[in-house]
Design an enzyme around this catalytic site. Structure first.
Site, PDB file in Angstrom:
ATOM      1  N   ALA A 230     -62.197  10.535  26.174  1.00 55.39           N
ATOM      2  CA  ALA A 230     -61.542  10.608  24.862  1.00 55.39           C
ATOM      3  C   ALA A 230     -62.025   9.498  23.936  1.00 55.39           C
ATOM      4  O   ALA A 230     -62.218   8.354  24.349  1.00 55.39           O
ATOM      5  CB  ALA A 230     -60.028  10.556  24.965  1.00 55.39           C
TER       6      ALA A 230
ATOM      7  N   LYS B 255     -58.510  17.310  37.189  1.00 49.73           N
ATOM      8  CA  LYS B 255     -58.362  16.219  36.232  1.00 49.73           C
ATOM      9  C   LYS B 255     -56.905  16.193  35.794  1.00 49.73           C
ATOM     10  O   LYS B 255     -56.408  17.127  35.170  1.00 49.73           O
ATOM     11  CB  LYS B 255     -59.274  16.410  35.022  1.00 49.73           C
TER      12      LYS B 255
END
Length: 265
Positions: free
Chosen positions: A194, A107
């Site tokens: 997020a 990631k």
């Protein structure tokens, strides 16, 4: 992204099919036991680890996170949290590949500053291009700019992960309209990364059509992280089912549930 049908499609990352569409992080828990219990309760199969902040073998004398999230049970997704330029991010991914015996799934996140933790999209694009050339399977944290998301997919990233809100903010889905544009254009899986604060936020992300949601703080900073992890598991499933089922149209005026014909006087 094509319009949803009532038949689901598998969630596939780097050629592997996963049953859970919830990805979780490992930071901010009070201890490794709480980390383990929350991850188990979430049902997640992909677990992301900050290579620069967590011991996954680089410090032999310290507790190893992989003892509580064993790679034979979970797909470990090393991330570049704490990197602020492309050079740092690429170096961190190469270190992760060494520590995880040739593991190519990463990631990528390259941050702009410590106050907002917004992605630095210029450095992200540079790092993504280099990592793809190096043979990595790159899942990439990015802004909710549809053009940047498109460019990252064109570079060869296997998934784009736009923020829904600031990292760790719990603000929820701040701009669903940009996410919808990204989803409409997507040629690779789109995951919200997020901003999620509670289960309803996760459900909304899935109802929009996201393939999955990645979260950490929403679980780790809940009053009861293990219970919140289970709530998130169910929210992801509910949101996906609602997306596939198709919501009713919004109407300005009321519409009676029962027919008016044949009313008893």
């Amino acid at each position: 992204m094509s319009q949803a049908s009532s038949t689901d499609t598998p969630f596939v990352i780097a050629g592997r099919t996963y049953g859970s569409r919830l990805l979780v992080g490992t930071g901010k828990y009070k201890d490794l036991d709480e980390t383990r219990r929350a991850i188990e309760a979430s049902g997640a199969e992909i677990v992301t680890v900050a290579v620069r902040r967590t011991n996954i073998g680089q410090n032999p004398g310290e507790p190893n996170l992989l003892d509580v999230i064993p790679p034979d049970r979970y797909t470990i997704l090393p991330n570049t949290a704490g990197c602020y330029d492309a050079v740092e991010a690429v170096r961190t991914c190469r270190l992760a590949r060494e520590l995880l015996d040739g593991h190519n799934l990463v990631k990528l996140e390259v941050l702009a500053d410590q106050k907002t933790l917004f992605p630095n999209v210029v450095e992200t694009l540079k790092a993504a291009e280099q990592l793809v050339k190096d043979g990595f399977d790159v899942m990439v944290y990015t802004s909710d700019d549809p053009i940047i998301a498109r460019q990252l997919a064109e570079i060869g990233c296997i998934a784009v992960m736009p923020l829904a809100g600031l990292i760790g903010s719990g603000l929820g889905i701040c701009n669903p309209y940009n996410l919808r544009i990204i989803l409409e254009e997507a040629k690779v899986p789109v995951l919200v990364d997020a901003g999620v604060g509670t289960a309803s936020d996760a459900a909304i992300a899935m109802e929009l059509g996201c393939e999955a949601v990645l979260m950490n703080t929403a679980i780790a900073h809940a009053r009861d992280p293990v219970m919140m992890a289970e709530a998130m598991k169910h929210a992801i499933v509910a949101g996906r089912l609602a997306y596939l089922a198709g919501r009713m149209p919004r109407k300005l005026y009321a519409s009676a549930s029962s027919p008016l014909d044949g009313l008893i006087d």
